[in-house]
Design a protein around this motif. Structure first.
Motif, PDB file in Angstrom:
ATOM      1  N   ALA A  46       1.227  -0.650  -0.097  1.00 57.79           N
ATOM      2  CA  ALA A  46       0.123   0.183  -0.377  1.00 57.79           C
ATOM      3  C   ALA A  46       0.786   1.345  -0.117  1.00 57.79           C
ATOM      4  O   ALA A  46       1.344   1.532   1.488  1.00 57.79           O
ATOM      5  CB  ALA A  46      -1.294  -0.231   0.808  1.00 57.79           C
ATOM      6  N   TRP A  47       1.420   1.227  -1.055  1.00 53.90           N
ATOM      7  CA  TRP A  47       2.404   2.398  -1.279  1.00 53.90           C
ATOM      8  C   TRP A  47       2.257   3.812  -0.756  1.00 53.90           C
ATOM      9  O   TRP A  47       2.440   4.475  -0.364  1.00 53.90           O
ATOM     10  CB  TRP A  47       2.793   2.982  -2.612  1.00 53.90           C
ATOM     11  N   LYS A  48       0.666   4.732  -1.045  1.00 48.74           N
ATOM     12  CA  LYS A  48      -0.452   5.943  -0.998  1.00 48.74           C
ATOM     13  C   LYS A  48      -0.149   5.825   0.800  1.00 48.74           C
ATOM     14  O   LYS A  48      -0.235   6.598   1.014  1.00 48.74           O
ATOM     15  CB  LYS A  48      -1.179   5.607  -1.536  1.00 48.74           C
ATOM     16  N   THR A  49      -0.383   4.337   1.227  1.00 46.31           N
ATOM     17  CA  THR A  49      -0.549   4.734   2.566  1.00 46.31           C
ATOM     18  C   THR A  49       0.426   5.043   3.572  1.00 46.31           C
ATOM     19  O   THR A  49       0.182   5.389   4.464  1.00 46.31           O
ATOM     20  CB  THR A  49      -1.273   3.087   3.331  1.00 46.31           C
ATOM     21  N   LEU A  50       1.610   3.981   2.577  1.00 42.38           N
ATOM     22  CA  LEU A  50       3.218   3.817   3.255  1.00 42.38           C
ATOM     23  C   LEU A  50       3.713   6.254   3.781  1.00 42.38           C
ATOM     24  O   LEU A  50       4.105   6.182   5.074  1.00 42.38           O
ATOM     25  CB  LEU A  50       3.824   3.136   2.275  1.00 42.38           C
ATOM     26  N   ASN A  51       2.936   6.752   2.331  1.00 45.84           N
ATOM     27  CA  ASN A  51       3.433   7.740   2.079  1.00 45.84           C
ATOM     28  C   ASN A  51       2.723   8.888   2.862  1.00 45.84           C
ATOM     29  O   ASN A  51       3.356   9.574   3.571  1.00 45.84           O
ATOM     30  CB  ASN A  51       3.338   8.967   0.890  1.00 45.84           C
ATOM     31  N   ASP A  52       1.476   8.509   3.130  1.00 46.65           N
ATOM     32  CA  ASP A  52       0.801   9.006   3.755  1.00 46.65           C
ATOM     33  C   ASP A  52       1.136   9.133   5.439  1.00 46.65           C
ATOM     34  O   ASP A  52       1.071  10.048   6.390  1.00 46.65           O
ATOM     35  CB  ASP A  52      -1.054   8.485   4.218  1.00 46.65           C
ATOM     36  N   GLN A  53       1.094   7.745   6.397  1.00 39.49           N
ATOM     37  CA  GLN A  53       2.097   7.398   7.314  1.00 39.49           C
ATOM     38  C   GLN A  53       3.219   7.514   7.223  1.00 39.49           C
ATOM     39  O   GLN A  53       3.976   8.461   8.994  1.00 39.49           O
ATOM     40  CB  GLN A  53       1.872   5.633   7.772  1.00 39.49           C
ATOM     41  N   ILE A  54       4.006   8.344   7.033  1.00 35.39           N
ATOM     42  CA  ILE A  54       5.718   8.254   6.443  1.00 35.39           C
ATOM     43  C   ILE A  54       5.363  10.000   7.051  1.00 35.39           C
ATOM     44  O   ILE A  54       6.180  10.788   8.157  1.00 35.39           O
ATOM     45  CB  ILE A  54       6.176   8.576   5.406  1.00 35.39           C
ATOM     46  N   GLN A  81      12.599  -1.601  -4.391  1.00 33.86           N
ATOM     47  CA  GLN A  81      11.438  -2.610  -4.458  1.00 33.86           C
ATOM     48  C   GLN A  81       9.925  -2.028  -4.823  1.00 33.86           C
ATOM     49  O   GLN A  81       9.068  -2.297  -5.292  1.00 33.86           O
ATOM     50  CB  GLN A  81      10.947  -3.614  -3.637  1.00 33.86           C
ATOM     51  N   THR A  82       9.708  -0.675  -5.054  1.00 33.94           N
ATOM     52  CA  THR A  82       8.650   0.284  -5.296  1.00 33.94           C
ATOM     53  C   THR A  82       8.862  -0.837  -7.165  1.00 33.94           C
ATOM     54  O   THR A  82       9.401  -0.978  -7.727  1.00 33.94           O
ATOM     55  CB  THR A  82       8.943   1.316  -5.855  1.00 33.94           C
ATOM     56  N   PRO A  83       7.221  -0.789  -7.581  1.00 37.81           N
ATOM     57  CA  PRO A  83       6.806  -1.556  -8.350  1.00 37.81           C
ATOM     58  C   PRO A  83       6.632  -0.708 -10.104  1.00 37.81           C
ATOM     59  O   PRO A  83       7.431  -0.910 -10.952  1.00 37.81           O
ATOM     60  CB  PRO A  83       5.417  -1.603  -8.726  1.00 37.81           C
ATOM     61  N   ASP A  84       6.796   0.896  -9.840  1.00 36.32           N
ATOM     62  CA  ASP A  84       7.265   1.439 -11.460  1.00 36.32           C
ATOM     63  C   ASP A  84       7.641   2.946 -10.102  1.00 36.32           C
ATOM     64  O   ASP A  84       7.933   3.388  -9.256  1.00 36.32           O
ATOM     65  CB  ASP A  84       5.843   1.373 -12.073  1.00 36.32           C
ATOM     66  N   ILE A  85       8.628   3.519 -11.628  1.00 34.98           N
ATOM     67  CA  ILE A  85       9.113   4.422 -11.202  1.00 34.98           C
ATOM     68  C   ILE A  85       8.441   5.785 -10.773  1.00 34.98           C
ATOM     69  O   ILE A  85       8.986   6.930 -10.191  1.00 34.98           O
ATOM     70  CB  ILE A  85       9.289   5.861 -13.376  1.00 34.98           C
ATOM     71  N   GLU A  86       7.029   6.216 -10.679  1.00 38.32           N
ATOM     72  CA  GLU A  86       6.320   7.372 -10.771  1.00 38.32           C
ATOM     73  C   GLU A  86       6.244   6.518  -8.967  1.00 38.32           C
ATOM     74  O   GLU A  86       6.487   7.561  -8.177  1.00 38.32           O
ATOM     75  CB  GLU A  86       4.882   7.148 -11.030  1.00 38.32           C
ATOM     76  N   THR A  87       5.659   5.605  -8.411  1.00 38.78           N
ATOM     77  CA  THR A  87       5.760   5.480  -7.376  1.00 38.78           C
ATOM     78  C   THR A  87       7.790   5.223  -6.119  1.00 38.78           C
ATOM     79  O   THR A  87       7.149   6.049  -5.144  1.00 38.78           O
ATOM     80  CB  THR A  87       5.475   3.713  -6.892  1.00 38.78           C
TER      81      THR A  87
END
Length: 442
Positions: A46-54, A81-87
């Motif tokens: 959950a990359w968006k959640t990860l950013n929000d939590q940081i 280990q991110t899936p793409d460049i944007e993430t």
């Protein structure tokens, strides 16, 4: 949806735990809680959640420095280990904003910016990458390893050169003193700890000090090539040549020594050039490339060099050097080579003649009278030579104009010599007279 709700519930529980630990001032507990929250987000991808939590965790009231440091370091492990460049870019930007202005995570921020700049460069945005890198002044970071600092500044210089910003490249390169490459690294480890400030180990991908030295001088060669400063390029190659790893391998030092010879030949005549020329000729390794030894010997021999004969002898070598991969001889190099030979010939003529006609000088230089006069004038302007041209008479005088004090001094010296000779002559006459008188008495 259930898994998302389950993740939110777990995070909520950990957030409450983190709050209690933080309010109690429990450093270990707070660090454990924040890293577990990030691990949960990462495991669920959950990359968006990860950013929000940081962002959320870093902004909580009275958040501990150790917790923020642990969180940034933990999240940095997820970047690859991110899936793409944007993430990947989003995660880096989030960590960058969290670490901005915080001294205790300045090293992590520098590393993040380096990764982001690399992404920008791969996308073709070299200017953006260079601007990003210049935001960070790593030379002020006390806890960063020396090799990592040098590598970072060299990356800043490289990006400036890539976008042809030569002024800024020079300013940044001056942050590195060439003496730093000759420092004894064994002594460095003993001085690693200063009070509470511990110098961090450099990451595994940072090159060693000799390798950084080579990269530094290669970048400086690119900088000096822009202005065709042949003597400085030669000095850079000389520094690369002196690196132990290069000097031990003939496949590496022979091409470097060839370039040293060429740039010495192309550099205008001055004391530094003469000193380098003589020291290079004394190098035993030069016997491995006798063709170049012959070239350098011709330049220190006080004899007029025939340009056409010299060019026919070295033209193939010169073209090979220009076309070789990594060869940095400029487009004007051939013209400059001819100018250096003409300069050498004028200096030779000035050694043997105090006065010479322009016509004879032009014949010796294999030039027209106008060309010979132009080259002579250029050397006088650059103070490589002292000469005066009487154009109506067509005569060149290589005698320096004497100061009035010098003239008086020379007269005084001449008078002293004359009186000395008179005294010696009187002494000899007196001696002969005495001998003659003695002979008569007998």
């Amino acid at each position: 949806m259930d898994s998302g709700g389950d993740l939110d519930a777990k995070i909520e529980v950990l957030l409450n735990t983190e709050k209690q630990m933080r309010l109690n001032g429990d450093v270990a507990g707070t660090k454990k809680a924040v890293t577990e929250i990030l691990q949960l987000c990462f495991d669920a991808r959950a990359w968006k959640t990860l950013n929000d939590q940081i962002v959320l965790l870093s902004k909580r009231r009275g958040q501990l420095k150790q917790a923020v440091t642990a969180m940034v370091q933990q999240a940095m492990q997820y970047i690859d280990q991110t899936p793409d460049i944007e993430t990947k870019s989003e995660l880096i930007k989030t960590l960058n904003s969290v670490s901005a202005g915080k001294i205790y995570v300045e090293i992590e921020r520098a590393r993040l910016i380096k990764i982001l700049a690399k992404i920008k460069e791969e996308q073709g945005n070299i200017s953006e990458a260079a601007d990003l890198m210049q935001e960070v002044a790593v030379e002020t970071f006390g806890a960063m390893a020396k090799t990592e600092k040098i590598a970072f500044i060299l990356e800043q210089v490289r990006l400036c050169l890539d976008r042809q910003d030569y002024v800024r490249a020079q300013i940044l390169s001056r942050k590195i003193s060439p003496r730093v490459f000759d420092a004894d690294t064994s002594k460095e480890k003993k001085k690693a700890k200063e009070g509470d400030n511990v110098v961090e180990e450099a990451p595994a991908d940072i090159p060693s000090l000799p390798e950084l030295k080579r990269i530094y001088y290669e970048l400086m060669i690119r900088y000096y090539s822009h202005s065709n400063d042949y003597l400085e390029i030669c000095r850079c190659y000389k520094s690369i040549y002196d690196i132990p790893t290069v000097k031990e391998n003939s496949a590496m030092w022979i091409p470097v020594l060839r370039k040293i010879c060429w740039y010495l030949v192309l550099a205008p005549h001055d004391p530094m050039q003469s000193s380098l020329l003589n020291s290079t000729l004394e190098d035993k390794n030069l016997s491995e490339i006798p063709h170049f030894k012959l070239l350098l010997k011709q330049l220190i021999t006080m004899e007029v060099i025939q340009w056409t004969a010299l060019w026919n002898l070295f033209k193939v070598e010169f073209d090979n050097e220009k076309n070789m991969l990594g060869g940095s001889l400029g487009d004007k190099a051939e013209e400059n080579f001819r100018e250096r030979v003409i300069e050498h010939n004028i200096l030779v003529v000035s050694k043997y003649y105090s006065r010479i006609t322009l016509k004879r000088l032009a014949e010796l230089l294999c030039l027209s009278i106008q060309e010979a006069e132009k080259h002579l004038a250029d050397m006088v302007v650059s103070k490589a030579l002292v000469a005066k041209v009487d154009r109506p008479m067509g005569v060149v005088s290589f005698q320096a104009a004497k100061d009035s004090n010098d003239i008086l001094n020379s007269w005084a010296m001449n008078l002293e010599k004359l009186l000395d000779l008179v005294e010696k002559s009187c002494h000899q006459i007196h001696k002969e007279t005495m001998v003659h008188k003695a002979a008569l008495k007998v």
